[in-house]
Scaffold this motif. Structure first.
Motif, PDB file in Angstrom:
ATOM      1  N   UNK A 283       0.799  -1.227   0.000  1.00  0.00           N
ATOM      2  CA  UNK A 283       0.000   0.000   0.000  1.00  0.00           C
ATOM      3  C   UNK A 283       0.831   1.275   0.000  1.00  0.00           C
ATOM      4  N   UNK A 284       1.979   1.247   0.689  1.00  0.00           N
ATOM      5  CA  UNK A 284       2.745   2.478   0.879  1.00  0.00           C
ATOM      6  C   UNK A 284       3.877   2.646  -0.121  1.00  0.00           C
ATOM      7  N   UNK A 285       4.519   1.548  -0.496  1.00  0.00           N
ATOM      8  CA  UNK A 285       5.707   1.651  -1.348  1.00  0.00           C
ATOM      9  C   UNK A 285       5.361   1.485  -2.827  1.00  0.00           C
ATOM     10  N   UNK A 286       6.371   1.562  -3.657  1.00  0.00           N
ATOM     11  CA  UNK A 286       6.174   1.442  -5.100  1.00  0.00           C
ATOM     12  C   UNK A 286       5.734   2.761  -5.716  1.00  0.00           C
ATOM     13  N   UNK A 287       5.299   2.669  -6.949  1.00  0.00           N
ATOM     14  CA  UNK A 287       4.861   3.849  -7.679  1.00  0.00           C
ATOM     15  C   UNK A 287       3.362   4.067  -7.481  1.00  0.00           C
ATOM     16  N   UNK A 288       2.976   5.320  -7.463  1.00  0.00           N
ATOM     17  CA  UNK A 288       1.543   5.616  -7.379  1.00  0.00           C
ATOM     18  C   UNK A 288       0.869   5.219  -8.688  1.00  0.00           C
ATOM     19  N   UNK A 289      -0.407   4.878  -8.582  1.00  0.00           N
ATOM     20  CA  UNK A 289      -1.179   4.564  -9.776  1.00  0.00           C
ATOM     21  C   UNK A 289      -2.309   5.575  -9.925  1.00  0.00           C
ATOM     22  N   UNK A 290      -3.163   5.348 -10.878  1.00  0.00           N
ATOM     23  CA  UNK A 290      -4.239   6.319 -11.140  1.00  0.00           C
ATOM     24  C   UNK A 290      -5.184   6.465  -9.953  1.00  0.00           C
ATOM     25  N   UNK A 291      -5.239   5.438  -9.114  1.00  0.00           N
ATOM     26  CA  UNK A 291      -6.103   5.497  -7.933  1.00  0.00           C
ATOM     27  C   UNK A 291      -5.415   6.210  -6.780  1.00  0.00           C
ATOM     28  N   UNK A 292      -4.202   5.788  -6.444  1.00  0.00           N
ATOM     29  CA  UNK A 292      -3.538   6.311  -5.240  1.00  0.00           C
ATOM     30  C   UNK A 292      -2.970   7.712  -5.414  1.00  0.00           C
ATOM     31  N   UNK A 293      -2.796   8.168  -6.644  1.00  0.00           N
ATOM     32  CA  UNK A 293      -2.288   9.529  -6.818  1.00  0.00           C
ATOM     33  C   UNK A 293      -3.291  10.580  -6.365  1.00  0.00           C
ATOM     34  N   UNK A 294      -4.544  10.147  -6.156  1.00  0.00           N
ATOM     35  CA  UNK A 294      -5.571  11.072  -5.665  1.00  0.00           C
ATOM     36  C   UNK A 294      -5.712  11.008  -4.142  1.00  0.00           C
ATOM     37  N   UNK A 295      -4.846  10.232  -3.472  1.00  0.00           N
ATOM     38  CA  UNK A 295      -4.959  10.039  -2.021  1.00  0.00           C
ATOM     39  C   UNK A 295      -4.880  11.369  -1.274  1.00  0.00           C
ATOM     40  N   UNK A 296      -3.920  12.165  -1.597  1.00  0.00           N
ATOM     41  CA  UNK A 296      -3.784  13.480  -0.967  1.00  0.00           C
ATOM     42  C   UNK A 296      -3.326  13.405   0.474  1.00  0.00           C
ATOM     43  N   UNK A 297      -3.301  14.528   1.130  1.00  0.00           N
ATOM     44  CA  UNK A 297      -2.901  14.589   2.533  1.00  0.00           C
ATOM     45  C   UNK A 297      -4.063  14.214   3.434  1.00  0.00           C
ATOM     46  N   UNK A 298      -3.730  13.650   4.577  1.00  0.00           N
ATOM     47  CA  UNK A 298      -4.776  13.353   5.558  1.00  0.00           C
ATOM     48  C   UNK A 298      -5.169  14.637   6.279  1.00  0.00           C
ATOM     49  N   UNK A 299      -6.348  14.643   6.869  1.00  0.00           N
ATOM     50  CA  UNK A 299      -6.856  15.849   7.526  1.00  0.00           C
ATOM     51  C   UNK A 299      -6.124  16.102   8.839  1.00  0.00           C
ATOM     52  N   UNK A 300      -6.271  17.284   9.377  1.00  0.00           N
ATOM     53  CA  UNK A 300      -5.651  17.620  10.656  1.00  0.00           C
ATOM     54  C   UNK A 300      -6.177  16.715  11.773  1.00  0.00           C
ATOM     55  N   UNK A 301      -7.475  16.421  11.747  1.00  0.00           N
ATOM     56  CA  UNK A 301      -8.055  15.525  12.753  1.00  0.00           C
ATOM     57  C   UNK A 301      -7.400  14.151  12.691  1.00  0.00           C
TER      58      UNK A 301
END
Length: 488
Positions: A427-445
């Protein structure tokens, strides 16, 4: 009255939550959980410095003609579970603050009701009162899973309900049987210990089996576990947190307080068999986790492996085993809620937890990847994390009982590291794909919650004696009491 307030306070905030409008419900329920947390920490601190204070004991008449009293009391063992419960519930409620919850008044009221019932289970010193709180704790989580669960929730939740009800009926029969054999027809825990010790070995074994069925289903232990994976996956994440973080600890706690000391000869005759089942749970849960493709289901089987080791340590019945079990209950509760929250973040953003569809999330959210890694290290018992202390003591205690069982149980450390690190890599390593590139930053909460979890994992890994020193004396007394009967 301090101990009574622990149970009453969440109920008072249930009323306030139900009276509030839907926008206020979340904040009011969080205030109630935080107030109970402050009270829980205060109780823990006061108990450490003055364990004999009368404020830790509340005893009044309840059902007099049956000899049942409303008797709740803080002691060196249950204070750890009180701390765990009051600590986790605010995190569980806060984890919903970036989520849309339908009918929030009912949802948060059920969480607070469950907190009250769970505290009642841990604090009860009357067998009938313990049974009532045990059953009350089932109702909120059943409704949470049924109403807010995913597709197929009716069938899965019904299976969970039937399993737990089946076990509870056997527990009730065992309680009634011992009550009949008490001198003054009392449900008091001390009278239960006396009456249980006077039963014949055959009678104690039967009572042991009846209690074991109820507690092993709740934990769960193989082969009484089949309700667990589907329920964990199907329930809303907050329901899964309640189940895995706190509710399964009811069964492990009951082994220490309501099973082995009540029928010591029953434990002596059955110990090798229940330890084998516990070790099988460790291996089965770990191997099944290794085969999973979905992260949430992997965590469900992982939890089965961890609690199997807790049960094995308890049944070994020595100081290291029981102390390790208590510490691991606290550690596992923190770690599993943290990991399920990580899973919730991934599902909320990616709409899937299928690990092979993900990848490269570290590239788009480095803070999340670091906090996830700390929670993962606690889960796999890395030294200097809370998980290491509990698992080391458990394996030490089990080693004193049987070397071969320890070798097989110890495989959970190796296999656990394998499936958790593999999941992290997917989930964390490797190259981003079309799905995970939209993950973005997590919220402050989400950052704050995960940072708090990370802090707790490291803190309890560095300062275990804060917890172990509180329970040690009572654990020694219980162990000596059981051995004084079984070694006659």
């Amino acid at each position: 009255m301090l101990v009574l307030l622990l149970i009453i306070l969440p109920v008072l905030f249930v009323i306030l939550t139900l009276l509030a409008n839907e926008k206020q419900a979340k904040n009011i329920s969080l205030m109630g959980a935080l107030a109970t947390l402050i009270l829980g920490f205060y109780t823990f601190y006061q108990y450490k410095i003055q364990p004999d204070c009368c404020c830790f004991n509340y005893h009044t008449y309840w059902i007099q003609f049956l000899g049942a009293d409303f008797h709740i009391k803080v002691d060196g063992i249950n204070i750890i579970l009180v701390l765990l419960t009051t600590l986790l519930v605010p995190f569980i409620i806060q984890s919903t603050f970036d989520r849309e919850i339908k009918n929030p008044k009912a949802f948060f009221s059920l969480i607070l009701l469950m907190e009250s019932a769970l505290l009642g289970v841990f604090l009860a010193k009357d067998a009938l009162l313990f049974y009532v709180f045990w059953e009350l704790a089932l109702i909120p989580i059943y409704l949470i899973s049924l109403i807010w669960g995913n597709d197929g929730k009716e069938k899965i939740t019904f299976k969970f309900f039937i399993y737990t009800l089946f076990g509870s009926l056997f527990m009730l029969l065992a309680i009634i049987f011992i009550w009949i054999h008490t001198q003054e027809r009392s449900f008091n825990i001390v009278d239960f210990y006396k009456a249980g010790a006077l039963l014949t070995p055959h009678q104690q074994l039967i009572v042991f089996i009846a209690f074991y069925l109820a507690f092993a289903i709740k934990i769960p232990i193989f082969p009484l576990h089949s309700w667990q994976p589907d329920t964990y996956v199907n329930a809303p994440t907050q329901g899964t947190m309640l189940l895995s973080g706190i509710m399964l600890k009811m069964g492990a706690f009951a082994l220490i307080i309501w099973l082995i000391p009540v029928v010591p000869l029953g434990w002596q005759m059955a110990s090798k068999y229940v330890i084998i089942l516990s070790v099988v749970s460790v291996l089965y849960g770990s191997l099944m986790a290794l085969t999973q493709q979905n992260f949430k289901r992997l965590l469900a089987y992982s939890s089965l492996g961890h609690v199997g080791l807790i049960a094995a340590g308890i049944f070994a019945w020595n100081l290291q085993g029981v102390q390790g079990a208590l510490y691991q209950m606290l550690s596992h509760g923190i770690n599993v809620v943290a990991i399920f929250f990580v899973c919730d973040i991934i599902i909320n953003k990616m709409k899937t937890d299928e690990m092979k569809k993900l990848g490269g999330i570290r590239n788009v959210s480095r803070v999340f990847s670091v906090l996830f890694l700390i929670a993962l290290l606690g889960s796999i018992a890395m030294p200097l994390t809370n998980g290491f202390i509990g698992e080391f003591l458990l394996l030490h205690g089990l080693f004193q009982y049987n070397t071969v069982a320890t070798i097989f149980a110890g495989l959970t450390v190796i296999i656990g590291a394998l499936y958790m690190l593999r999941a992290y890599q997917y989930m964390m390593h490797g190259e981003t794909n079309s799905l995970t590139e939209t993950f973005g930053n997590i919220t402050m909460n989400e950052k704050i919650l995960l940072s708090c979890f990370a802090g707790l994992i490291i803190f309890f890994g560095l300062f275990p004696n804060i917890i172990l020193s509180v329970s040690e004396q009572q654990v020694k007394e219980l162990i000596d009491y059981v051995h004084s009967i079984t070694l006659k």
